[in-house]
Design a protein around this motif. Structure first.
Motif, mmCIF file in Angstrom:
data_model
loop_
_atom_site.group_PDB
_atom_site.id
_atom_site.type_symbol
_atom_site.label_atom_id
_atom_site.label_comp_id
_atom_site.label_asym_id
_atom_site.label_seq_id
_atom_site.Cartn_x
_atom_site.Cartn_y
_atom_site.Cartn_z
ATOM 1 N N SER A 1 11.184 5.444 -10.205
ATOM 2 C CA SER A 1 10.167 5.362 -11.250
ATOM 3 C C SER A 1 9.840 6.743 -11.811
ATOM 4 O O SER A 1 9.458 6.875 -12.984
ATOM 5 N N MET A 2 10.002 7.749 -10.991
ATOM 6 C CA MET A 2 9.713 9.115 -11.419
ATOM 7 C C MET A 2 10.621 9.551 -12.572
ATOM 8 O O MET A 2 10.288 10.467 -13.329
ATOM 9 N N LEU A 3 11.755 8.893 -12.702
ATOM 10 C CA LEU A 3 12.682 9.253 -13.775
ATOM 11 C C LEU A 3 12.038 9.083 -15.153
ATOM 12 O O LEU A 3 12.396 9.792 -16.094
ATOM 13 N N ALA A 4 11.125 8.134 -15.272
ATOM 14 C CA ALA A 4 10.447 7.938 -16.562
ATOM 15 C C ALA A 4 9.703 9.201 -16.974
ATOM 16 O O ALA A 4 9.737 9.617 -18.139
ATOM 17 N N ALA B 1 0.830 -1.208 0.000
ATOM 18 C CA ALA B 1 0.000 0.000 0.000
ATOM 19 C C ALA B 1 0.865 1.260 0.000
ATOM 20 O O ALA B 1 0.594 2.216 -0.731
ATOM 21 N N LEU B 2 1.930 1.245 0.823
ATOM 22 C CA LEU B 2 2.832 2.393 0.864
ATOM 23 C C LEU B 2 3.537 2.575 -0.476
ATOM 24 O O LEU B 2 3.712 3.698 -0.957
ATOM 25 N N SER B 3 3.958 1.471 -1.068
ATOM 26 C CA SER B 3 4.646 1.540 -2.361
ATOM 27 C C SER B 3 3.733 2.143 -3.426
ATOM 28 O O SER B 3 4.140 3.030 -4.190
ATOM 29 N N ALA B 4 2.492 1.651 -3.480
ATOM 30 C CA ALA B 4 1.558 2.157 -4.489
ATOM 31 C C ALA B 4 1.242 3.633 -4.257
ATOM 32 O O ALA B 4 1.179 4.424 -5.210
ATOM 33 N N THR B 5 1.074 4.016 -2.996
ATOM 34 C CA THR B 5 0.735 5.401 -2.679
ATOM 35 C C THR B 5 1.865 6.346 -3.064
ATOM 36 O O THR B 5 1.644 7.381 -3.714
ATOM 37 N N PHE B 6 3.083 5.987 -2.662
ATOM 38 C CA PHE B 6 4.188 6.895 -2.954
ATOM 39 C C PHE B 6 4.511 6.910 -4.445
ATOM 40 O O PHE B 6 4.884 7.952 -4.997
ATOM 41 N N LEU B 7 4.391 5.765 -5.095
ATOM 42 C CA LEU B 7 4.626 5.726 -6.541
ATOM 43 C C LEU B 7 3.652 6.658 -7.263
ATOM 44 O O LEU B 7 4.049 7.446 -8.139
ATOM 45 N N ALA B 8 2.377 6.576 -6.887
ATOM 46 C CA ALA B 8 1.378 7.451 -7.499
ATOM 47 C C ALA B 8 1.668 8.918 -7.192
ATOM 48 O O ALA B 8 1.557 9.787 -8.071
ATOM 49 N N LEU C 1 9.786 1.477 4.795
ATOM 50 C CA LEU C 1 9.482 2.782 4.215
ATOM 51 C C LEU C 1 10.469 3.175 3.126
ATOM 52 O O LEU C 1 10.101 3.833 2.152
ATOM 53 N N ALA C 2 11.731 2.782 3.302
ATOM 54 C CA ALA C 2 12.759 3.176 2.330
ATOM 55 C C ALA C 2 12.505 2.554 0.964
ATOM 56 O O ALA C 2 12.754 3.194 -0.069
ATOM 57 N N VAL C 3 12.015 1.325 0.945
ATOM 58 C CA VAL C 3 11.782 0.646 -0.339
ATOM 59 C C VAL C 3 10.753 1.382 -1.191
ATOM 60 O O VAL C 3 11.022 1.700 -2.363
ATOM 61 N N PRO C 4 9.555 1.693 -0.679
ATOM 62 C CA PRO C 4 8.602 2.421 -1.531
ATOM 63 C C PRO C 4 9.082 3.806 -1.923
ATOM 64 O O PRO C 4 8.822 4.266 -3.045
ATOM 65 N N VAL C 5 9.798 4.488 -1.021
ATOM 66 C CA VAL C 5 10.319 5.812 -1.355
ATOM 67 C C VAL C 5 11.338 5.713 -2.485
ATOM 68 O O VAL C 5 11.295 6.470 -3.463
ATOM 69 N N ALA C 6 12.267 4.754 -2.362
ATOM 70 C CA ALA C 6 13.278 4.579 -3.401
ATOM 71 C C ALA C 6 12.649 4.170 -4.728
ATOM 72 O O ALA C 6 13.016 4.691 -5.793
ATOM 73 N N VAL C 7 11.681 3.247 -4.686
ATOM 74 C CA VAL C 7 11.010 2.812 -5.918
ATOM 75 C C VAL C 7 10.278 3.980 -6.570
ATOM 76 O O VAL C 7 10.337 4.177 -7.793
#
Length: 277
Positions: free
Chosen positions: A123-126, A22-29, A113-119
């Motif tokens: 991903s934002m680089l795209a 959930a954290l990964s999806a939220t931060f990615l979005a 927390l670090a994993v979703p932030v880093a991902v």
């Protein structure tokens, strides 16, 4: 010290839960949305041209709030939850000390927390490349490293709260109160201190919001919470430091972040040592 064993177990447990995903999806979005707005809707920032520094400055505030809120969600019952469920006794029946438990939770939840932030940041680089935003790998790397340090500091704060409390309800209450103080109400502290130090007279520019002439110690109080220290560190590293006093520099803000983590851990460890499991 076997804290790394507990950290690995804590991270693997979280990986099997919905929290990490959930954290990964939220931060990615969040990261993709902010990057997309900056790259494709330039009217939002009113900058003459886009740049890596502008993008990271635009991203800093959402990241600040996300990390603070996510740290509460991921950490408030990290230690006290083990105590309430009875698994804390099982952990300590193995060759682990209470300090191992606290340190292991900090590392494990820090990774959660670090994993979703880093991902999200990677991903934002795209979007960065698709939007034609000039890319500076040095500035980007500095932003990622300082952000992960901020993640670890806030995780340590709320793991410390969890370790020093005796129920998840109390841990949640204290954690939310700290979150509100740091992220919503903190500006009252430096402004109130400035008012008192001025002999209960309104300083020049106070009511108009013109704080350009405020004393350096008032500025330091603004930068004292973890989020304030993080934003000052990011701003200093990306735009460069001026001739400000040493306690307003980006490097000193990193020391402030480290102290938040270390002091919180020390208080939490002391409380957990006295806890009756």
């Amino acid at each position: 010290m076997r804290a790394h064993i507990l950290a690995r177990k804590d991270f693997h447990d979280a990986r099997r839960s919905r929290v990490l995903w959930a954290l990964s999806a939220t931060f990615l979005a969040l990261a993709m949305l902010v990057a997309g707005l900056y790259a494709f809707v330039p009217a939002i920032t009113a900058e003459p041209r886009v740049s890596t520094m502008g993008l990271l400055g635009f991203l800093a505030s959402p990241v600040t709030l996300f990390v603070a809120v996510a740290s509460v969600v991921a950490c408030y019952k990290s230690v006290v939850g083990e105590t309430e469920s009875g698994s804390g006794k099982l952990l300590l029946s193995l060759p682990h000390t209470r300090r191992d438990v606290v340190l292991g939770k900090v590392v494990g939840r820090g990774l959660v927390l670090a994993v979703p932030v880093a991902v999200g940041l990677l991903s934002m680089l795209a979007v960065v490349f698709a939007g034609g935003v000039p890319f500076s790998p040095v500035e980007y790397a500095v932003f990622v490293v300082v952000t992960l340090f901020y993640v670890l500091a806030y995780v340590a704060v709320f793991v410390g709260v969890s370790a020093m409390t005796t129920s998840t309800t109390r841990a949640a209450t204290i954690s939310v109160l700290l979150l509100v103080v740091f992220e919503v109400a903190w500006d009252v502290v430096p402004l109130g201190a400035w008012f008192v130090a001025s002999g209960f007279q309104v300083p020049s520019g106070f009511l108009a919001g013109n704080f350009g002439a405020r004393p350096d110690w008032v500025t330091f109080l603004f930068q004292l919470p973890p989020s304030g220290a993080y934003q000052n560190a990011i701003g200093g590293f990306l735009s460069g430091s001026g001739s400000e006093p040493f306690f307003l520099t980006n490097w000193f803000s990193l020391i402030v972040l480290a102290l938040w983590g270390l002091v919180s851990l020390a208080i939490g460890d002391a409380g957990y040592r006295r806890a009756d499991l």
